[in-house]
Design an enzyme around this catalytic site. Structure first.
Site, PDB file in Angstrom:
ATOM      1  N   VAL A 143       0.831  -1.199   0.000  1.00 50.01           N
ATOM      2  CA  VAL A 143       0.000   0.000   0.000  1.00 50.01           C
ATOM      3  C   VAL A 143       0.871   1.256   0.000  1.00 50.01           C
ATOM      4  O   VAL A 143       0.678   2.157  -0.818  1.00 50.01           O
ATOM      5  CB  VAL A 143      -0.960  -0.017   1.217  1.00 50.01           C
ATOM      6  CG1 VAL A 143      -1.704   1.303   1.338  1.00 50.01           C
ATOM      7  CG2 VAL A 143      -1.949  -1.161   1.077  1.00 50.01           C
ATOM      8  N   LEU A 200      -6.697  -1.241  -3.494  1.00 52.33           N
ATOM      9  CA  LEU A 200      -5.899  -1.850  -4.559  1.00 52.33           C
ATOM     10  C   LEU A 200      -5.738  -3.347  -4.361  1.00 52.33           C
ATOM     11  O   LEU A 200      -5.742  -3.852  -3.249  1.00 52.33           O
ATOM     12  CB  LEU A 200      -4.538  -1.170  -4.675  1.00 52.33           C
ATOM     13  CG  LEU A 200      -3.602  -1.131  -3.481  1.00 52.33           C
ATOM     14  CD1 LEU A 200      -2.785  -2.398  -3.385  1.00 52.33           C
ATOM     15  CD2 LEU A 200      -2.692   0.071  -3.633  1.00 52.33           C
ATOM     16  N   ARG A 201      -5.664  -4.042  -5.500  1.00 50.91           N
ATOM     17  CA  ARG A 201      -5.432  -5.489  -5.482  1.00 50.91           C
ATOM     18  C   ARG A 201      -3.989  -5.758  -5.854  1.00 50.91           C
ATOM     19  O   ARG A 201      -3.444  -5.093  -6.745  1.00 50.91           O
ATOM     20  CB  ARG A 201      -6.316  -6.177  -6.532  1.00 50.91           C
ATOM     21  CG  ARG A 201      -7.770  -6.225  -6.202  1.00 50.91           C
ATOM     22  CD  ARG A 201      -8.572  -6.523  -7.439  1.00 50.91           C
ATOM     23  NE  ARG A 201      -8.391  -5.461  -8.440  1.00 50.91           N
ATOM     24  CZ  ARG A 201      -8.900  -5.484  -9.659  1.00 50.91           C
ATOM     25  NH1 ARG A 201      -9.580  -6.515 -10.073  1.00 50.91           N
ATOM     26  NH2 ARG A 201      -8.701  -4.479 -10.490  1.00 50.91           N
ATOM     27  N   LYS A 215     -13.928   0.098   4.324  1.00 48.02           N
ATOM     28  CA  LYS A 215     -12.847  -0.805   3.911  1.00 48.02           C
ATOM     29  C   LYS A 215     -13.151  -2.251   4.311  1.00 48.02           C
ATOM     30  O   LYS A 215     -13.072  -3.175   3.505  1.00 48.02           O
ATOM     31  CB  LYS A 215     -11.533  -0.339   4.559  1.00 48.02           C
ATOM     32  CG  LYS A 215     -10.393  -1.305   4.446  1.00 48.02           C
ATOM     33  CD  LYS A 215      -9.911  -1.429   3.023  1.00 48.02           C
ATOM     34  CE  LYS A 215      -8.968  -2.595   2.877  1.00 48.02           C
ATOM     35  NZ  LYS A 215      -8.133  -2.536   1.720  1.00 48.02           N
ATOM     36  N   GLY A 231      -7.555 -16.290  -0.419  1.00 52.17           N
ATOM     37  CA  GLY A 231      -6.368 -16.258   0.429  1.00 52.17           C
ATOM     38  C   GLY A 231      -5.818 -14.848   0.399  1.00 52.17           C
ATOM     39  O   GLY A 231      -6.548 -13.883   0.160  1.00 52.17           O
ATOM     40  N   CYS A 274      -5.206  -9.934   2.778  1.00 54.36           N
ATOM     41  CA  CYS A 274      -6.268  -8.976   3.104  1.00 54.36           C
ATOM     42  C   CYS A 274      -7.602  -9.620   3.447  1.00 54.36           C
ATOM     43  O   CYS A 274      -8.120  -9.408   4.544  1.00 54.36           O
ATOM     44  CB  CYS A 274      -6.450  -8.020   1.935  1.00 54.36           C
ATOM     45  SG  CYS A 274      -4.932  -7.191   1.494  1.00 54.36           S
TER      46      CYS A 274
HETATM   47  C1  UGA Z   1      -8.235  -7.512  -1.890  1.00 59.67           C
HETATM   48  C2  UGA Z   1      -9.330  -6.606  -2.471  1.00 59.67           C
HETATM   49  O1  UGA Z   1      -9.797  -7.132  -3.716  1.00 59.67           O
HETATM   50  C3  UGA Z   1      -8.808  -5.187  -2.686  1.00 59.67           C
HETATM   51  O2  UGA Z   1      -9.862  -4.350  -3.126  1.00 59.67           O
HETATM   52  C4  UGA Z   1      -8.257  -4.661  -1.356  1.00 59.67           C
HETATM   53  O3  UGA Z   1      -7.724  -3.352  -1.495  1.00 59.67           O
HETATM   54  C5  UGA Z   1      -7.163  -5.585  -0.868  1.00 59.67           C
HETATM   55  O4  UGA Z   1      -7.701  -6.910  -0.699  1.00 59.67           O
HETATM   56  C6  UGA Z   1      -6.639  -5.043   0.425  1.00 59.67           C
HETATM   57  O5  UGA Z   1      -7.407  -5.017   1.387  1.00 59.67           O
HETATM   58  O6  UGA Z   1      -5.523  -4.544   0.460  1.00 59.67           O
HETATM   59  P1  UGA Z   1      -6.157  -8.868  -2.920  1.00 59.67           P
HETATM   60  O7  UGA Z   1      -5.963  -9.442  -1.559  1.00 59.67           O
HETATM   61  O8  UGA Z   1      -4.986  -8.348  -3.674  1.00 59.67           O
HETATM   62  O9  UGA Z   1      -7.208  -7.651  -2.871  1.00 59.67           O
HETATM   63  O10 UGA Z   1      -6.797 -10.026  -3.789  1.00 59.67           O
HETATM   64  P2  UGA Z   1      -8.166 -10.303  -4.546  1.00 59.67           P
HETATM   65  O11 UGA Z   1      -7.991 -10.042  -5.981  1.00 59.67           O
HETATM   66  O12 UGA Z   1      -9.303  -9.661  -3.859  1.00 59.67           O
HETATM   67  O13 UGA Z   1      -8.277 -11.881  -4.337  1.00 59.67           O
HETATM   68  C7  UGA Z   1      -8.398 -12.427  -3.028  1.00 59.67           C
HETATM   69  C8  UGA Z   1      -8.554 -13.913  -3.076  1.00 59.67           C
HETATM   70  O14 UGA Z   1      -9.843 -14.278  -3.543  1.00 59.67           O
HETATM   71  C9  UGA Z   1      -7.557 -14.658  -3.963  1.00 59.67           C
HETATM   72  O15 UGA Z   1      -7.091 -15.794  -3.270  1.00 59.67           O
HETATM   73  C10 UGA Z   1      -8.377 -15.078  -5.152  1.00 59.67           C
HETATM   74  O16 UGA Z   1      -7.914 -16.269  -5.741  1.00 59.67           O
HETATM   75  C11 UGA Z   1      -9.747 -15.301  -4.514  1.00 59.67           C
HETATM   76  N1  UGA Z   1     -10.870 -15.163  -5.456  1.00 59.67           N
HETATM   77  C12 UGA Z   1     -11.109 -13.981  -6.074  1.00 59.67           C
HETATM   78  C13 UGA Z   1     -11.708 -16.261  -5.682  1.00 59.67           C
HETATM   79  O17 UGA Z   1     -11.513 -17.365  -5.121  1.00 59.67           O
HETATM   80  N2  UGA Z   1     -12.752 -16.117  -6.557  1.00 59.67           N
HETATM   81  C14 UGA Z   1     -13.018 -14.953  -7.188  1.00 59.67           C
HETATM   82  O18 UGA Z   1     -14.004 -14.897  -7.954  1.00 59.67           O
HETATM   83  C15 UGA Z   1     -12.178 -13.862  -6.948  1.00 59.67           C
END
Ligand code: UGA
Length: 433
Positions: free
Chosen positions: A11, A157-158, A208, A261, A264
């Site tokens: 971040v 952000l992701r 958040k 996973g 976050c």
């Molecule tokens: C997440 C949020 O999407 C962001 O908006 C947020 O800013 C961030 O946490 C944070 O709090 O800093 P991130 O942890 O980078 O972002 O990852 P995501 O893209 O959200 O994915 C999270 C998990 O969900 C991954 O393990 C992914 O494989 C899983 N996932 C995602 C699924 O199993 N199915 C889906 O349809 C989407």
């Protein structure tokens, strides 16, 4: 504007690099001398597409600097971002000690300054009420009330698409208790032409958690439906595609698989559960969201064991270790539990990940980490896919069939079309199909 960003994790570093590329003078502060030395050389200590280039470009242009010294950075800044980690304690509660520590250090600097107003922005994900605690720390440490405003500006952000998410956000949330502070932070974001929302500090803090908890809920919901699909003969991909076309629902975050996973979603759902309980409400839905998420991994391991029988002397190829594609992050990655369970049952695991191998080697020591997909697959009794990296999606399935000892794919992320896999002569086991 002159900015200080405290903390150079995902971040902090993305925030610092992006604000500098918008023309601000940014000083990023970190306690870790190795990290600062690396960043000064233009090197980024984790994998994030586009970030090394952005850091190098803005460092070269003199807009982005790195230091260990918080005092210098804070005293010359108009806005100070706190972007330090808030990891989970064993009871799920967010550990805010780093935020408190930074607030104290900022106070120590500010009380010596005779004049000048600063906006202290909380970017770290913190429990509701933290804004008040930061204000209290400043006042208790003799910083005059008129010299600062505390703002909550959560980050959405992701990992893997952090720069795009920063530059083209769906919304920017600014939680403030006065319009002067709100206007200063709005000015910072103005070049993005984003939808800016003004809320109370406490609402911003909850926005958040509510956002991440909702994303986790969507994932657990679709995984629950996937489990029903398996029992009644429906296909979750078809179901999710059609359900997601309803604009009120939306297709994003409806991919069934091994669950969520990362650093976050698991942490924030747990922190929200804790916050809710602490304030007298038992969060029924959020507890179920977590339960479904844990079930997904156990159920997947169960499928592998059921199909392969005794895993002793079985060779298993694993593709994908990172918690999601485009990152080297292994935090709370489902792969850790899956690989450990396979090894515990006696299997030999050969695994490949395009980015996460160095981090994975510290966490799953018994697995053999190899340098390409087919080294893992050659001679294996089954192929197990745990992360949907694009190169796995595009793999030559005929070649996979030839390389495997027995033609079997366990697809933990539903990246393959069953028909295509079966046409190549492989048996397919997915999630909810
Ligand atoms: C997440 C949020 O999407 C962001 O908006 C947020 O800013 C961030 O946490 C944070 O709090 O800093 P991130 O942890 O980078 O972002 O990852 P995501 O893209 O959200 O994915 C999270 C998990 O969900 C991954 O393990 C992914 O494989 C899983 N996932 C995602 C699924 O199993 N199915 C889906 O349809 C989407």
């Amino acid at each position: 504007m002159k900015l200080a960003v405290i903390g150079t994790g995902y971040v902090g570093l993305v925030t610092g690099a992006c604000f500098s590329s918008l023309g601000n003078q940014v000083v990023c502060v970190d306690k870790d001398p190795k990290r600062v030395a690396l960043l000064k050389k233009g090197r980024v200590p984790f994998y994030e597409p586009g970030l090394p280039e952005l850091v190098a470009k803005n460092t070269k242009a003199g807009r982005l600097k790195f230091t260990r010294k918080l005092a210098g950075a804070v005293s010359s800044a108009e806005v100070v971002f706190i972007a330090v980690g808030t990891p989970s304690r064993s009871n799920g509660q967010a550990d805010v000690s780093a935020v408190i520590e930074v607030a104290k250090e900022i106070s120590g600097v500010m009380k010596k300054l005779r004049h000048g107003h600063k906006v202290i922005v909380n970017k770290s994900t913190v429990p509701v009420g933290m804004g008040d605690i930061v204000s209290k720390i400043l006042v208790e440490n003799k910083v005059p009330k008129n010299n600062f405003s505390v703002v909550s500006n959560p980050e959405f952000l992701r990992e893997g698409s952090a720069i795009g998410d920063f530059m083209r956000p769906d919304r920017v949330v600014i939680g403030a208790d006065n319009s002067q502070a709100f206007n200063i932070i709005t000015d910072l974001y103005r070049p993005l032409n984003a939808h800016i929302i003004f809320t109370s500090i406490k609402s911003a803090e909850l926005i958040k958690y509510a956002s991440n908890a909702f994303l986790a809920t969507k994932i657990s919901f679709i995984n629950e439906i996937a489990n029903i699909c398996e029992r009644v003969g429906s296909d979750i991909s078809e179901v999710a595609n059609a359900v997601g076309l309803d604009k009120r629902i939306g297709r994003h975050f409806l991919n069934a698989g091994l669950g969520y996973g990362g650093s976050c979603l698991p942490k924030d759902v747990s922190a929200l559960v804790h916050l809710s309980r602490e304030n007298g409400h038992e969060p029924m839905l959020l507890s179920a969201v977590r339960e479904v998420n844990e079930f997904q991994i156990d159920a997947f391991i169960g499928k592998i064991i059921k199909k392969l029988g005794n895993l002793r002397s079985k060779n298993i190829a694993v593709l994908g270790l990172a918690f999601k594609p485009e990152t080297d992050d292994m935090r709370e990655a489902p792969s850790i539990k899956v690989v450990q369970a396979l090894i515990k049952k006696g299997a030999r695991v050969s695994a490949y990940d395009p980015a996460a191998a160095p981090n994975a080697s510290r966490l799953i020591k018994e697995a053999k980490l190899v340098k390409d997909m087919f080294t893992a697959i050659e001679g294996a009794d089954a192929l197990v896919v745990l992360t949907e990296w694009p190169e796995f999606v595009e793999i030559d399935l005929e070649r996979v069939k030839k390389a495997l000892k027995s033609p079997l794919i366990f697809d933990g992320r539903n990246i393959y079309d069953r028909g295509r896999v079966e046409d190549a002569g492989l048996e397919y086991v997915g999630v909810g199909r």
